[in-house]
Design an enzyme around this catalytic site. Structure first.
Site, PDB file in Angstrom:
ATOM      1  N   CYS A  75      67.725  94.040  60.315  1.00 29.73           N
ATOM      2  CA  CYS A  75      66.643  94.475  61.581  1.00 29.73           C
ATOM      3  C   CYS A  75      65.532  95.292  61.168  1.00 29.73           C
ATOM      4  O   CYS A  75      65.776  96.197  60.357  1.00 29.73           O
ATOM      5  CB  CYS A  75      67.545  95.331  62.593  1.00 29.73           C
ATOM      6  SG  CYS A  75      66.587  95.684  64.057  1.00 29.73           S
ATOM      7  N   ASN A  93      70.414  81.876  58.875  1.00 28.93           N
ATOM      8  CA  ASN A  93      70.179  82.175  60.256  1.00 28.93           C
ATOM      9  C   ASN A  93      68.506  82.333  59.951  1.00 28.93           C
ATOM     10  O   ASN A  93      68.034  82.369  59.070  1.00 28.93           O
ATOM     11  CB  ASN A  93      70.478  83.654  60.516  1.00 28.93           C
ATOM     12  CG  ASN A  93      69.946  84.289  61.606  1.00 28.93           C
ATOM     13  OD1 ASN A  93      69.478  85.454  61.534  1.00 28.93           O
ATOM     14  ND2 ASN A  93      70.095  83.870  62.683  1.00 28.93           N
ATOM     15  N   GLY A  94      67.893  82.126  61.391  1.00 30.11           N
ATOM     16  CA  GLY A  94      66.764  82.336  61.402  1.00 30.11           C
ATOM     17  C   GLY A  94      65.946  80.883  61.740  1.00 30.11           C
ATOM     18  O   GLY A  94      65.858  79.904  60.813  1.00 30.11           O
TER      19      GLY A  94
END
Length: 329
Positions: free
Chosen positions: A97, A208-209
């Site tokens: 994050c 991911n992404g």
């Protein structure tokens, strides 16, 4: 293979302000198999805050994983012990994050610069629990060279005992980009994530992404990755992703159709209202249920415009559903 590892063939990413317990219950109705993540919760909040509010979940949500944020090994160990008591199937450490709040606390993506500290954190977490500890990371931050940084990060952290990683295939820019821009502006480097699986075949690696469809997720699995983690697409088009996931990704039967999902949600909504909750706290997660179908706009409009009132109840859900039925007939 534990339940969370099996389920991680397809997972719904931890998303702040989105993947709360109501969202996860809703998502679970559509897929019996996919792994669901909580929003990120900081280890100090778990230790000192309202644990039932932060960690409580419905047993129907299994398999479900808690994502923790932090960088103090003893705090993370204590938070992990507490999470085990709540029955989570996995505890995940956030190393991805990029928000200012996360940076100021020295956790999240900034930890990509301190793999030794991450190793210390996960070692303490692993020692504190029987639940599997995993890591979600970026491919690098700022001016780091991902081709150099990511392998070194995986080697250091896996040596501390982590065998399962979810890799967001973008850099994070800690200065100059907002969290939203960090999800969209840095280019995706899927080939690097696939190369990490080839280089470290003993590690369980999910990508991911930017994943937008089940076909895309299935493509990554067919090319050798162990899992695909979908974020906003699963939220905005929940049935297209989760309603078909058990069939397309796990080889089982598809989930209930969107009309059935609404009926299955009604007892849950009624219970929430009876405890003093508001309809919009649940309905906001359901806006995309009929995405791409006739009546979807009416469904969203009724729930959005009429679902915020103090007295909003199941009659609003029925009125929204009538908009869909009217055009679907």
């Amino acid at each position: 293979m534990n339940s969370a590892e099996k389920a991680s063939r397809l997972s719904v990413a931890p998303m702040m302000d989105w993947t709360d317990r109501h969202c996860r219950f809703f998502h679970r109705l559509m897929s019996r198999e996919a792994l669901l993540y909580t929003e990120m919760v900081t280890s100090p909040a778990v230790i000192h805050g309202d644990r039932d509010r932060l960690l409580g979940f419905d047993g129907a949500e299994h398999p479900v994983a808690l994502q923790l944020g932090g960088s103090e090994p003893s705090e993370l160990a204590e938070a992990t012990r507490i999470a085990e008591g709540y029955g989570y199937d996995e505890v995940n450490l956030n190393v991805g994050c990029p928000s200012d709040r996360v940076q100021s606390g020295c956790f999240g993506a900034v930890l990509m610069e301190r793999p030794g500290l991450v190793a210390d954190c996960v070692a303490a977490m692993i020692a504190a629990t029987k639940v599997e500890v995993t890591v979600k990371c970026r491919i690098g931050v700022d001016d780091q060279l991902p081709e150099e940084v990511l392998p070194a990060f995986l080697e250091t952290v896996s040596a501390a005992g982590v065998t399962r990683f979810a890799i967001h295939a973008r850099k994070a820019w800690l200065q100059g980009l907002s969290p939203k821009e960090n999800r969209e502006v840095p280019p995706l480097n899927y080939p690097l994530v696939e190369a990490m699986k080839r280089a470290y075949p003993h590690l369980h690696i999910s990508v991911n992404g930017g994943l937008q469809s089940l076909d895309q997720a299935r493509g990554f699995l067919e090319r050798g990755l162990d899992g695909a983690m979908v974020g906003r697409a699963a939220y905005h088009e929940p049935w297209e992703i989760l309603g078909r996931a058990d069939e397309v990704i796990f080889g089982g039967a598809p989930g209930p159709d969107p009309f059935e999902v609404v009926e299955l949600m009604k007892p849950y909504i009624a219970g929430h209202l009876a405890r003093g909750g508001r309809l919009h706290q649940i309905a906001r997660h359901m806006l995309g249920l009929f995405h791409g179908r006739p009546g979807a706009r009416g469904w969203r409009r009724v729930l959005s415009e009429r679902g915020h009132g103090a007295d909003a109840g199941l009659d609003i859900v029925d009125a929204a559903l009538a908009e869909v039925r009217r055009l679907a007939a």
